[in-house]
Design a protein around this motif. Structure first.
Motif, PDB file in Angstrom:
ATOM      1  N   SER A 118       6.540   5.080   1.725  1.00  0.00           N
ATOM      2  CA  SER A 118       6.588   6.184   1.405  1.00  0.00           C
ATOM      3  C   SER A 118       5.534   7.378   1.398  1.00  0.00           C
ATOM      4  O   SER A 118       6.164   8.812   1.200  1.00  0.00           O
ATOM      5  N   LYS A 162       3.724   6.119 -16.329  1.00  0.00           N
ATOM      6  CA  LYS A 162       5.226   7.148 -16.832  1.00  0.00           C
ATOM      7  C   LYS A 162       6.438   5.725 -16.957  1.00  0.00           C
ATOM      8  O   LYS A 162       7.280   5.311 -17.313  1.00  0.00           O
ATOM      9  N   THR A 188       9.858   0.190  -7.795  1.00  0.00           N
ATOM     10  CA  THR A 188      10.554  -0.685  -7.312  1.00  0.00           C
ATOM     11  C   THR A 188       9.911  -1.636  -6.649  1.00  0.00           C
ATOM     12  O   THR A 188      10.392  -3.149  -6.425  1.00  0.00           O
ATOM     13  N   LYS A 189       9.309  -1.007  -5.063  1.00  0.00           N
ATOM     14  CA  LYS A 189       8.807  -1.695  -4.375  1.00  0.00           C
ATOM     15  C   LYS A 189       7.988  -2.738  -4.310  1.00  0.00           C
ATOM     16  O   LYS A 189       8.530  -3.875  -3.644  1.00  0.00           O
ATOM     17  N   THR A 203       9.490   6.211  -9.431  1.00  0.00           N
ATOM     18  CA  THR A 203       9.803   5.083  -9.505  1.00  0.00           C
ATOM     19  C   THR A 203      10.460   4.002  -7.646  1.00  0.00           C
ATOM     20  O   THR A 203      10.586   2.966  -7.946  1.00  0.00           O
ATOM     21  N   ALA A 204      11.012   4.529  -6.922  1.00  0.00           N
ATOM     22  CA  ALA A 204      11.249   4.090  -5.954  1.00  0.00           C
ATOM     23  C   ALA A 204       9.936   3.475  -5.172  1.00  0.00           C
ATOM     24  O   ALA A 204       9.918   2.379  -5.253  1.00  0.00           O
ATOM     25  N   GLN A 205       8.555   3.816  -5.147  1.00  0.00           N
ATOM     26  CA  GLN A 205       7.516   2.548  -4.431  1.00  0.00           C
ATOM     27  C   GLN A 205       7.522   1.884  -5.908  1.00  0.00           C
ATOM     28  O   GLN A 205       6.748   1.174  -5.076  1.00  0.00           O
ATOM     29  N   GLN A 216       8.415   2.376 -17.328  1.00  0.00           N
ATOM     30  CA  GLN A 216      10.418   2.706 -17.181  1.00  0.00           C
ATOM     31  C   GLN A 216      10.574   1.352 -15.910  1.00  0.00           C
ATOM     32  O   GLN A 216      12.196   0.978 -16.336  1.00  0.00           O
ATOM     33  N   VAL A 217      10.419   1.656 -15.395  1.00  0.00           N
ATOM     34  CA  VAL A 217      10.830   0.217 -14.026  1.00  0.00           C
ATOM     35  C   VAL A 217      10.728  -1.341 -14.491  1.00  0.00           C
ATOM     36  O   VAL A 217      11.405  -1.809 -14.307  1.00  0.00           O
ATOM     37  N   ASP A 223       8.827  11.741  -8.900  1.00  0.00           N
ATOM     38  CA  ASP A 223       9.152  10.624 -10.045  1.00  0.00           C
ATOM     39  C   ASP A 223       8.396   9.657  -8.704  1.00  0.00           C
ATOM     40  O   ASP A 223       8.320   9.324  -7.283  1.00  0.00           O
ATOM     41  N   ASP A 277       0.795  -0.812   0.140  1.00  0.00           N
ATOM     42  CA  ASP A 277       0.066   0.730   0.478  1.00  0.00           C
ATOM     43  C   ASP A 277       0.925   1.322   0.193  1.00  0.00           C
ATOM     44  O   ASP A 277       1.295   1.973   0.844  1.00  0.00           O
ATOM     45  N   GLU A 278       1.048   1.772  -0.840  1.00  0.00           N
ATOM     46  CA  GLU A 278       2.386   2.569  -1.222  1.00  0.00           C
ATOM     47  C   GLU A 278       1.737   4.192  -1.652  1.00  0.00           C
ATOM     48  O   GLU A 278       0.694   4.208  -1.699  1.00  0.00           O
ATOM     49  N   THR A 279       2.086   5.348  -1.131  1.00  0.00           N
ATOM     50  CA  THR A 279       1.571   6.064  -1.483  1.00  0.00           C
ATOM     51  C   THR A 279       2.758   7.598  -2.209  1.00  0.00           C
ATOM     52  O   THR A 279       4.009   7.301  -2.628  1.00  0.00           O
ATOM     53  N   ASN A 335       8.890  -5.605  -6.884  1.00  0.00           N
ATOM     54  CA  ASN A 335      10.191  -6.764  -5.787  1.00  0.00           C
ATOM     55  C   ASN A 335       8.965  -7.666  -4.403  1.00  0.00           C
ATOM     56  O   ASN A 335       9.777  -7.883  -3.691  1.00  0.00           O
ATOM     57  N   PRO A 362      13.663   3.339 -21.646  1.00  0.00           N
ATOM     58  CA  PRO A 362      14.626   3.667 -20.506  1.00  0.00           C
ATOM     59  C   PRO A 362      16.099   3.208 -20.631  1.00  0.00           C
ATOM     60  O   PRO A 362      16.341   1.975 -21.658  1.00  0.00           O
ATOM     61  N   PHE A 411      16.821   3.066  -7.058  1.00  0.00           N
ATOM     62  CA  PHE A 411      16.546   4.108  -6.076  1.00  0.00           C
ATOM     63  C   PHE A 411      17.726   4.949  -6.151  1.00  0.00           C
ATOM     64  O   PHE A 411      17.032   6.432  -5.841  1.00  0.00           O
TER      65      PHE A 411
END
Lengths: 386, 291
Positions: free
Chosen positions: B260, A240, A215-216, A211-213, A244-245, A209, A200-202, A219, B129, B8
């Protein structure tokens, strides 16, 4: 204080007396007054502007065709600017000064909820154009609404996931009111559809950006699909970044992005995204056998012809509101507020732009999941997904 | 796991480079006048929005970019001429408040000139990318990073090697003394506003394909850029870049490894901690020595 509260009770009584006395003499000529308060300007103008245009257009059309119950319609509309405080003031003016027969309005949930106590006390049929569930839950005697709720959007998505054998998903949502409400509703109804939310990311306001969320999420073991509950520029950036990820799972968006703008902003990245949306968005693509096709195509063409701009689902909410009211007045055979309210509550099989409306004493919205269509984005355009 | 960390870090660098570019704009005006220009985010917005509307109007991208930078610089000069210069004798705090007013005004104006919708600019060189150790970065991010490095080098040369740049630093250090040795103090402030507006516009244009631009994109970018400038030490070019990158990487690692929901909190708590021990920022002392 005493004087004021006495006045408050006297005013409607005097008003009612006037009505009864005047009824025999002038009612055939007097117009039916429909009050409206909409966020025509301000941050919610994208809601209020098409709503206002739709009401204007159809009041003109109805009058040209002879009006309702042999009387013309008169639209009295105020611009609330999306401000709840102003909405309350205007609603008060509509009830006490303009003495309208019914009210349509409240582009946003905030405006609507500020006005609810007023209409409940005055006893006047009120059709809200706001999205949230709180407007009709718990049921309020005089309050109805036309747009589908975010809970229904969640349910529609979850049904689609079930059909595609997806049961473990990740959620990513933004900071806005829409995003938060949708996220909460999705979390609430997920167990009913045996959907397990593993992540449950925000993201924050103005984030550039995600991409961190993502990527998590990518994985997180077990995830089978990702749902983005969002509104504005956030979902476009998420889309987008999603490509990308290289997240390999099916990607769902909410009805919050159901506009061409979203596809444009995310470039080619939006292809393959699934989302629930109103039939209006794909009016021309509906099969001819679809009972909703005629309503949405007619409305779409009429709007485009009169205002030279594309139709939006928000204007459709106003369309539904106005026609529900006209329908109820015709059925009641009068503009008597209590009778119109009863007729509204007994609306059955009404075909609007949002879907088939079947109201009941426990459901003042009357839409079911068929109101939403599952769409897929293909080559930068909407396609029916099922 | 290592690919995750790489992603990251790359994400952090992408965000950080954007913050760094915005932070540089803050530093230039601060160097010339000790004023923190809160309309800096609006210069970013003007750059992005002008380019988008020119490109939509059919103009080739390089020409649109050049014109947008000129437009933003003109707005910066006008702001200095019409608002800041008029309040010549006022204290720094008053000037800062004027810039806040200017930012609200510019945002309102942008709603009228353009609209309230979001706009995307096409990436300069494709959107495929680039894979780096199992992680990915967009070509546009490399543009942002590259241009940031170039700008830092150019600014270092300008402030360290040219008479004009030294005059600007001298003005910030002691206005009266600078005037006495023959620096045209009034012109310096004008130049600083023009320069930092142009810089802001470049930031806005480079980042528009990543961030998606709108009339209010400057609010959050301005705030984050300001935080980056403070972290690195106001007035230091290297500090602005280091601060921006540090902030970006902190946010990204926070979002990736912790939560996050708390990424901004984590980043700002660390900034607070840094400022507690080094109140003038990471690189401030070196910049003071340089003057």
């Amino acid at each position: 204080m005493m004087v004021r509260s006495t006045l408050k009770y006297l005013a409607p009584a005097a008003f009612a007396a006037c009505l009864t006395l005047g009824a025999g003499v002038a009612s055939a000529q007097e117009p039916i007054k429909i009050g409206a308060f909409l966020a025509v300007t301000g941050p919610a103008a994208f809601l209020g502007d098409p709503e206002q245009k739709t009401l204007e257009m159809y009041v003109d059309k109805i009058n040209a065709a002879g009006g309702v119950l042999g009387r013309k319609l008169q639209l009295i509309s105020y611009d609330s600017g999306g401000d709840a405080e102003k909405a309350r003031t205007f609603a008060k003016r509509l009830i006490e000064q303009d003495k309208v027969d019914a009210i349509i309005g409240g582009s946003t949930t905030g405006e609507t909820m500020a006005v609810v106590p007023l209409v409940e006390q005055a006893g006047i049929p009120f059709i809200s154009l706001a999205g949230a569930v709180v407007v009709i839950e718990p049921v309020k005697k005089w309050v109805f609404k036309t747009p589908h709720t975010d809970r229904m959007a969640c349910e529609k998505i979850f049904v689609d996931m079930q059909e595609r054998k997806i049961s473990k998903i990740a959620l990513i949502s933004g900071p806005g009111g829409f995003d938060k409400s949708m996220r909460a509703e999705c979390l609430k109804v997920a167990p009913k559809y045996k959907i397990e939310i593993l992540a449950d990311e925000t993201y924050g306001a103005g984030d550039t950006d995600m991409t961190a969320q993502l990527t998590k999420i990518k994985n997180t073991p077990g995830v089978q699909a990702v749902l983005n509950a969002g509104f504005g520029s956030g979902p476009a950036i998420v889309t987008k970044n999603y490509r990308q990820v290289g997240v390999p799972f099916p990607f769902y968006q909410s009805h919050g992005v159901a506009s061409k703008e979203y596809i444009k902003l995310s470039g080619g990245a939006a292809d393959g995204v699934r989302l629930p949306a109103a039939a209006l968005l794909v009016a021309d693509k509906l099969p001819d056998s679809d009972p909703q096709k005629k309503v949405v195509v007619d409305y779409k063409n009429a709007y485009a012809e009169r205002w030279k701009s594309d139709v939006s689902t928000f204007g459709g909410h106003a369309y539904d509101g106005l026609w529900l009211l006209v329908d109820a007045m015709k059925k009641a055979g009068t503009t008597d507020k209590a009778k119109v309210r009863d007729a509204l509550e007994n609306t059955k099989g009404f075909m609007g732009t949002a879907g088939v409306v079947n109201m009941s004493p426990t459901d003042h919205m009357g839409l079911d999941l068929t109101a939403f269509r599952m769409l897929v984005i293909k080559n930068g355009d909407w396609e029916l997904g099922n | 796991m290592s690919a995750e960390l790489t992603q990251f870090l790359l994400t952090g660098i992408t965000i950080g480079a954007i913050y760094a570019l915005v932070a540089l704009g803050f530093s230039i005006i601060y160097n010339a006048s000790q004023v923190i220009n809160f309309a800096q985010g609006e210069f970013v917005m003007i750059g992005g929005m002008t380019t988008v509307s020119l490109v939509d109007g059919g103009m080739p991208l390089p020409l649109a970019i050049a014109l947008a930078v000129v437009v933003a610089a003109a707005v910066g000069l006008l702001l200095e001429k019409l608002a800041i210069e008029r309040a010549r004798g006022a204290s720094v705090v008053t000037l800062i408040i004027i810039t806040i007013g200017a930012s609200i005004f510019l945002r309102g104006l942008a709603q009228l000139v353009w609209d309230k919708n979001f706009h995307a600019l096409r990436p300069f060189t494709g959107s495929t990318p680039i894979a780096v150790f199992g992680a990915t970065i967009l070509p546009q991010s490399l543009w942002v990073l590259g241009v940031t490095v170039l700008i830092v080098a150019a600014l270092g040369w300008f402030f360290g090697r040219t008479l004009l740049g030294k005059g600007m630093l001298a003005t910030s250090h002691n206005r009266l003394a600078a005037e006495l040795v023959g620096v045209r103090v009034k012109g310096m402030l004008l130049l600083a506003f023009g320069l930092s507006a142009a810089l802001g516009a470049i930031a806005g244009i480079l980042t528009a394909p990543i961030t998606i631009t709108s009339y209010d994109v400057g609010v959050m970018l301005g705030l984050k850029g300001f935080a980056a400038a403070i972290l690195g030490g106001l007035g230091s070019g290297v500090g602005a870049v280091a601060g921006g990158l540090a902030l970006g990487i902190l946010e990204s690692l926070g979002a990736g490894f912790v939560s996050s929901a708390y990424k901004d909190v984590i980043a700002f708590v660390i900034i607070l901690a840094v400022l507690f021990f080094r109140p003038s920022g990471l690189f401030a002392r070196r910049s003071a020595e340089r003057v």
